[in-house]
Enzyme design. Structure first.
Site, PDB file in Angstrom:
ATOM      1  N   GLY A  68       3.209  -0.134   2.234  1.00  0.00           N
ATOM      2  CA  GLY A  68       2.460  -0.012   3.467  1.00  0.00           C
ATOM      3  C   GLY A  68       2.015  -1.386   3.950  1.00  0.00           C
ATOM      4  O   GLY A  68       2.044  -2.361   3.200  1.00  0.00           O
ATOM      5  N   GLY A 117       4.206   1.861  -1.142  1.00  0.00           N
ATOM      6  CA  GLY A 117       4.515   2.883  -0.154  1.00  0.00           C
ATOM      7  C   GLY A 117       6.001   3.051   0.097  1.00  0.00           C
ATOM      8  O   GLY A 117       6.448   4.104   0.548  1.00  0.00           O
ATOM      9  N   GLU A 140       0.028  -1.923  -7.320  1.00  0.00           N
ATOM     10  CA  GLU A 140      -1.287  -1.698  -6.712  1.00  0.00           C
ATOM     11  C   GLU A 140      -2.474  -2.204  -7.528  1.00  0.00           C
ATOM     12  O   GLU A 140      -3.478  -2.648  -6.955  1.00  0.00           O
ATOM     13  CB  GLU A 140      -1.469  -0.209  -6.410  1.00  0.00           C
ATOM     14  CG  GLU A 140      -0.650   0.309  -5.251  1.00  0.00           C
ATOM     15  CD  GLU A 140       0.773   0.692  -5.609  1.00  0.00           C
ATOM     16  OE1 GLU A 140       1.505   1.186  -4.744  1.00  0.00           O
ATOM     17  OE2 GLU A 140       1.168   0.478  -6.785  1.00  0.00           O
ATOM     18  N   ASP A 148      -0.330   5.206  -5.445  1.00  0.00           N
ATOM     19  CA  ASP A 148      -0.584   6.418  -4.662  1.00  0.00           C
ATOM     20  C   ASP A 148       0.734   6.951  -4.106  1.00  0.00           C
ATOM     21  O   ASP A 148       1.723   6.948  -4.817  1.00  0.00           O
ATOM     22  CB  ASP A 148      -1.631   6.138  -3.575  1.00  0.00           C
ATOM     23  CG  ASP A 148      -1.190   5.059  -2.585  1.00  0.00           C
ATOM     24  OD1 ASP A 148      -0.309   4.242  -2.932  1.00  0.00           O
ATOM     25  OD2 ASP A 148      -1.728   5.036  -1.466  1.00  0.00           O
TER      26      ASP A 148
END
Length: 410
Positions: A68, A117, A140, A148
């Site tokens: 992301g 992401g 992350e 996630d």
């Protein structure tokens, strides 16, 4: 053939196939709000279009997708707009869920960087094609975040405790390693991708999944992980010691190979421990018995990561072992809302500053030590954001006509 040349998601229509290309090469195809919104719109439209049989997803340039757009998310938080950042993440999780429960085959061509992401928009799909250029990671914890995009679901289902290892350390895997651990379904040399794409575009209307599977199987290769890969298994040890016994190769050389081939066993032994502190202690004990650069590097990665991120990541992956994908995404949405709000720790903003903005690579984590990240602090990440007006749990869209492969994830 139709296309949208100025879009961040390029679209090609070829008979029964739609080819989507992530098109932010200078940003390594990091997912913007525009891209996530467009992908969700296209996937839902194609699902209702009977003429579309396959969806192929790939990236422009040297990355499939590096994750992301974390810099934009951190910028919003710094401006006091954490809810906008949380909404961005919620939309991304919705896209992940749609891809995981998709009634048609998604083929992702991972010819480059796949991180964070970026894993979320490929791993949940039916077919994931790695190449010799693939570099996969869930980095992350070094950013003050946690794996996630449904990672607590897919990492927890890797062999043994390899998911805990990959999720906590951010270890980089190549294409062969992705295939070996199940993150990729096929391995195709990059020089063969053009021909593969042309053959896939010949799909008919009878059984597109079987057609795609047959084509991919014809192109796939089975590369062996590198000698020092963490994906080797100790089952080769008997062969090695047989060579030593017969005097066919240098004793010290073979001993060094033996230790490199035992890494999965070290991972299972150490990363199966109950807490992050126990994982690090187990690794350090192993290192005293047999000094190893890989163990030292693994321990070093853990000690550099955010203590808050490590603790919530481990618990998230452990809970994911017992949950379906939808439950994982709803829980991860709670967790990321707390991360964006910064009510427990502000490590995500600090990690973004140190790694992506100022790039001094010297984050000042708070809490600074693992022992200062108490269990009651970890618990808060897994609870609803009750005190925030208007905040709601993630509401996943209803899905219908699910294939057996999608139902199995629920």
């Amino acid at each position: 053939m139709a296309s949208e040349p100025h879009s961040q998601v390029l679209v090609e229509e070829t008979s029964n196939v739609r080819i989507l290309t992530l098109n932010r090469p200078k940003q390594l195809n990091a997912l913007s709000l525009n891209m996530i919104t467009r992908l969700l719109q296209l996937f839902l439209a194609y699902e209702e279009d009977p003429s579309v049989k396959l969806v192929i997803l790939k990236g422009q340039g040297r990355a499939f997708c590096a994750g992301g757009d974390v810099s934009a998310v951190v910028r919003d938080i710094r401006l006091g707009k954490w809810r906008r950042s949380a909404d961005f993440m919620s939309l991304q999780y919705t896209l992940n869920y749609v891809m995981a429960t998709y009634s048609k085959a998604q083929i992702s061509i991972l010819n480059g960087i796949v991180m964070g992401g970026g894993a979320g928009v490929c791993v949940h799909g039916r077919f994931r094609i790695a190449t010799e250029n693939t570099v996969f990671a869930m980095p992350e914890t070094a950013l003050g975040l946690f794996p996630d995009v449904g990672a607590s679901y897919f990492l927890s289902r890797l062999p043994g405790f390899f998911g805990e290892y990959a999720g906590l350390t951010g270890a980089r895997l190549d294409g062969a390693e992705m295939l070996a651990c199940g993150l990729a379904t096929h391995f195709v040399p990059s020089t063969r991708l053009t021909a593969l794409g042309a053959d896939l575009c010949r799909v008919g209307s009878s059984d597109p999944v079987t057609f795609a599977s047959t084509i991919l199987d014809a192109y796939t290769q089975h590369p062996h992980p590198k000698q020092k890969s963490a994906c080797h298994r100790q089952v080769l040890s008997n062969f090695i010691f047989l060579l030593i016994f017969n005097g066919n190769l240098c004793h010290q050389f073979l001993i060094s190979i033996y230790f490199s081939l035992c890494r999965l066993d070290v991972i299972d032994k150490c990363f199966s421990r109950r807490t992050v502190e126990e994982i690090i202690s187990a690794l350090e004990r192993d290192a005293t018995h047999k000094p190893d650069d890989w163990i030292s590097a693994t321990t070093g990665s853990l000690k550099k990561a955010s203590p808050a991120s490590l603790k919530i990541s481990l618990r998230s992956i452990r809970e994911g072992r017992l949950q379906g994908l939808g439950q994982c995404l709803i829980r991860e949405n709670r967790m990321v809302s707390h991360v964006m709000k910064g009510d427990i720790s502000k490590d995500f903003v600090e990690g973004g500053r140190a790694i992506l903005i100022n790039k001094d690579r010297n984050p000042k984590w708070e809490p600074r030590r693992l022992e200062d990240m108490k269990d009651n602090m970890v618990d808060k990440y897994f609870k609803r954001v009750e005190e925030e007006e208007g905040w709601e749990d993630l509401k996943l869209p209803p899905r219908k006509h699910l294939p057996a492969s999608a139902i199995a994830k629920l």
